[in-house]
Scaffold this motif. Sequence first.
Motif, PDB file in Angstrom:
ATOM      1  N   LEU A   6     -32.580 -85.550  -6.741  1.00  0.00           N
ATOM      2  CA  LEU A   6     -32.280 -84.206  -6.030  1.00  0.00           C
ATOM      3  C   LEU A   6     -31.090 -84.097  -5.398  1.00  0.00           C
ATOM      4  N   ALA A   7     -30.440 -83.105  -5.328  1.00  0.00           N
ATOM      5  CA  ALA A   7     -29.246 -82.822  -4.299  1.00  0.00           C
ATOM      6  C   ALA A   7     -29.646 -83.305  -2.721  1.00  0.00           C
ATOM      7  N   GLN A   8     -28.660 -83.606  -2.106  1.00  0.00           N
ATOM      8  CA  GLN A   8     -29.092 -84.271  -0.621  1.00  0.00           C
ATOM      9  C   GLN A   8     -29.301 -82.782  -0.100  1.00  0.00           C
ATOM     10  N   ALA A   9     -30.385 -83.035   0.946  1.00  0.00           N
ATOM     11  CA  ALA A   9     -30.800 -81.904   1.662  1.00  0.00           C
ATOM     12  C   ALA A   9     -29.788 -81.838   2.700  1.00  0.00           C
ATOM     13  N   ASP A  10     -30.276 -80.501   3.360  1.00  0.00           N
ATOM     14  CA  ASP A  10     -29.453 -80.215   4.480  1.00  0.00           C
ATOM     15  C   ASP A  10     -29.418 -81.073   5.685  1.00  0.00           C
ATOM     16  N   GLN A  92     -18.296 -88.716   8.881  1.00  0.00           N
ATOM     17  CA  GLN A  92     -17.276 -88.047   9.994  1.00  0.00           C
ATOM     18  C   GLN A  92     -16.824 -86.763   9.531  1.00  0.00           C
ATOM     19  N   GLU A  93     -16.501 -86.789   7.916  1.00  0.00           N
ATOM     20  CA  GLU A  93     -15.918 -85.586   7.301  1.00  0.00           C
ATOM     21  C   GLU A  93     -16.885 -84.520   7.260  1.00  0.00           C
ATOM     22  N   GLN A  94     -18.290 -85.077   6.818  1.00  0.00           N
ATOM     23  CA  GLN A  94     -19.374 -84.031   6.616  1.00  0.00           C
ATOM     24  C   GLN A  94     -19.768 -83.448   7.847  1.00  0.00           C
ATOM     25  N   LEU A  95     -19.600 -84.271   9.130  1.00  0.00           N
ATOM     26  CA  LEU A  95     -19.997 -83.703  10.327  1.00  0.00           C
ATOM     27  C   LEU A  95     -18.967 -82.354  10.850  1.00  0.00           C
ATOM     28  N   ASP A  96     -17.750 -82.818  10.677  1.00  0.00           N
ATOM     29  CA  ASP A  96     -16.616 -81.856  10.804  1.00  0.00           C
ATOM     30  C   ASP A  96     -16.846 -80.568   9.879  1.00  0.00           C
ATOM     31  N   MET A  97     -17.125 -80.753   8.700  1.00  0.00           N
ATOM     32  CA  MET A  97     -17.070 -79.727   7.718  1.00  0.00           C
ATOM     33  C   MET A  97     -18.333 -78.930   8.116  1.00  0.00           C
ATOM     34  N   ARG A  98     -19.521 -79.369   8.507  1.00  0.00           N
ATOM     35  CA  ARG A  98     -20.692 -78.578   8.800  1.00  0.00           C
ATOM     36  C   ARG A  98     -20.550 -77.796  10.041  1.00  0.00           C
ATOM     37  N   LEU A  99     -19.738 -78.662  10.768  1.00  0.00           N
ATOM     38  CA  LEU A  99     -19.519 -77.822  11.997  1.00  0.00           C
ATOM     39  C   LEU A  99     -18.938 -76.494  11.824  1.00  0.00           C
ATOM     40  N   HIS A 100     -17.874 -76.645  11.007  1.00  0.00           N
ATOM     41  CA  HIS A 100     -17.037 -75.404  10.689  1.00  0.00           C
ATOM     42  C   HIS A 100     -17.725 -74.322   9.878  1.00  0.00           C
ATOM     43  N   GLN A 101     -18.664 -75.010   8.761  1.00  0.00           N
ATOM     44  CA  GLN A 101     -19.129 -73.999   8.020  1.00  0.00           C
ATOM     45  C   GLN A 101     -20.335 -73.301   8.650  1.00  0.00           C
ATOM     46  N   ARG A 102     -20.930 -73.790   9.634  1.00  0.00           N
ATOM     47  CA  ARG A 102     -22.053 -73.241  10.344  1.00  0.00           C
ATOM     48  C   ARG A 102     -21.540 -72.497  11.745  1.00  0.00           C
ATOM     49  N   GLN A 103     -20.328 -72.542  11.971  1.00  0.00           N
ATOM     50  CA  GLN A 103     -19.568 -71.942  12.984  1.00  0.00           C
ATOM     51  C   GLN A 103     -20.190 -72.255  14.263  1.00  0.00           C
ATOM     52  N   ALA A 104     -20.429 -73.503  14.377  1.00  0.00           N
ATOM     53  CA  ALA A 104     -20.909 -74.172  15.810  1.00  0.00           C
ATOM     54  C   ALA A 104     -19.872 -73.941  16.891  1.00  0.00           C
ATOM     55  N   ARG A 105     -20.395 -73.572  18.185  1.00  0.00           N
ATOM     56  CA  ARG A 105     -19.627 -73.415  19.284  1.00  0.00           C
ATOM     57  C   ARG A 105     -19.246 -74.960  19.621  1.00  0.00           C
ATOM     58  N   GLU A 106     -17.779 -74.721  20.241  1.00  0.00           N
ATOM     59  CA  GLU A 106     -17.010 -76.096  20.645  1.00  0.00           C
ATOM     60  C   GLU A 106     -17.592 -76.609  22.091  1.00  0.00           C
ATOM     61  N   ARG A 113     -24.707 -76.885  16.997  1.00  0.00           N
ATOM     62  CA  ARG A 113     -24.099 -78.346  17.227  1.00  0.00           C
ATOM     63  C   ARG A 113     -24.714 -79.357  17.674  1.00  0.00           C
ATOM     64  N   ARG A 114     -25.716 -79.142  18.473  1.00  0.00           N
ATOM     65  CA  ARG A 114     -26.877 -79.981  18.805  1.00  0.00           C
ATOM     66  C   ARG A 114     -27.578 -80.613  17.555  1.00  0.00           C
ATOM     67  N   GLN A 115     -27.993 -80.035  16.801  1.00  0.00           N
ATOM     68  CA  GLN A 115     -28.784 -80.395  15.547  1.00  0.00           C
ATOM     69  C   GLN A 115     -27.713 -81.194  14.603  1.00  0.00           C
ATOM     70  N   LEU A 116     -26.530 -80.748  14.379  1.00  0.00           N
ATOM     71  CA  LEU A 116     -25.624 -81.522  13.657  1.00  0.00           C
ATOM     72  C   LEU A 116     -25.359 -82.982  14.407  1.00  0.00           C
ATOM     73  N   TYR A 117     -25.017 -83.035  15.570  1.00  0.00           N
ATOM     74  CA  TYR A 117     -24.962 -84.300  16.185  1.00  0.00           C
ATOM     75  C   TYR A 117     -26.173 -85.086  16.093  1.00  0.00           C
ATOM     76  N   THR A 118     -27.289 -84.669  16.349  1.00  0.00           N
ATOM     77  CA  THR A 118     -28.578 -85.239  16.305  1.00  0.00           C
ATOM     78  C   THR A 118     -28.892 -86.016  14.856  1.00  0.00           C
ATOM     79  N   GLN A 119     -28.358 -85.145  13.884  1.00  0.00           N
ATOM     80  CA  GLN A 119     -28.324 -85.771  12.602  1.00  0.00           C
ATOM     81  C   GLN A 119     -27.498 -86.794  12.551  1.00  0.00           C
ATOM     82  N   CYS A 120     -26.333 -86.635  12.953  1.00  0.00           N
ATOM     83  CA  CYS A 120     -25.359 -87.566  12.829  1.00  0.00           C
ATOM     84  C   CYS A 120     -25.623 -88.958  13.645  1.00  0.00           C
ATOM     85  N   PHE A 121     -26.392 -88.973  14.755  1.00  0.00           N
ATOM     86  CA  PHE A 121     -26.670 -89.968  15.592  1.00  0.00           C
ATOM     87  C   PHE A 121     -28.022 -90.723  14.724  1.00  0.00           C
TER      88      PHE A 121
END
Length: 248
Positions: A6-10, A92-106, A113-121
């Motif tokens: 299967l394709a990698q989940a979100d 790192q590239e996927q994190l930056d890309m998804r932050l940009h795609q989902r328009q997370a606040r800086e 942003r919290r969800q993506l950084y939690t997944q990265c951690f």
Amino acid sequence: MTERILAQADTLVKYDNPVLQTQQPDKKKEEIGDTGGPTRPKCAPPSADVRREVEEILNAILPPKEWEEDGQAWRQQVSTTPATRLDVISLQEQLDMRLHQRQARETGICPIRRQLYTQCFDEIIRQVTINCAERGLLLLRVRDELKMTMEAYQTLYISSVAFGMRKALLSEQGKADLESNVERLKDEKASLERQLIEQRSKAELAERRFAEQTATSERKHNEEITLLKKTNLQLKSQLEGIIAPKKG
């Protein structure tokens, strides 16, 4: 067990391909040889034991995903493949890309942003645990502590917002009561002013009447005095007219 790709989940956490859950083989067959007699269980090599221990730790840290599809039960657990330097760069590239795609606040509060950084951690914990289980468990403690602190701040924020709302409602209610009291006092003031004007009018009317009555009484009194004086003079002249012949 049957597998499917299967394709990698979100998520930024790396998972293995899902596997179809089937009935586990009877363990007794593994302990019985071709002749039907019991045989000594084969000892797994140390690397297999370490791999099994790492899988258990990873499943405890990041529980496998389980779901049903078309009446079949599927299971997907995190990958036990060690990460390379390229994997870290890709993360790192996927994190930056998804932050940009989902328009997370800086800055500020941002659930995305919290969800993506939690997944990265979680992915970093997975990579570290494969190389050193103790270090991964320590990172798990750090993650849970940060999560608990965040939840505590969130609870405090919610309670403070609720407290502020209650205070605002009480202040609005108090303001409405004060405004109602002000209107009531204004009405009372206007009523008292009207009564004061009426009483002043009555007092002025009473003073004019009293002055008129006083003037009338004084005029009558003066007329009576004048009349009495005139009568007195007449009586005096009559008395003098009566007394005067007798003296002559």
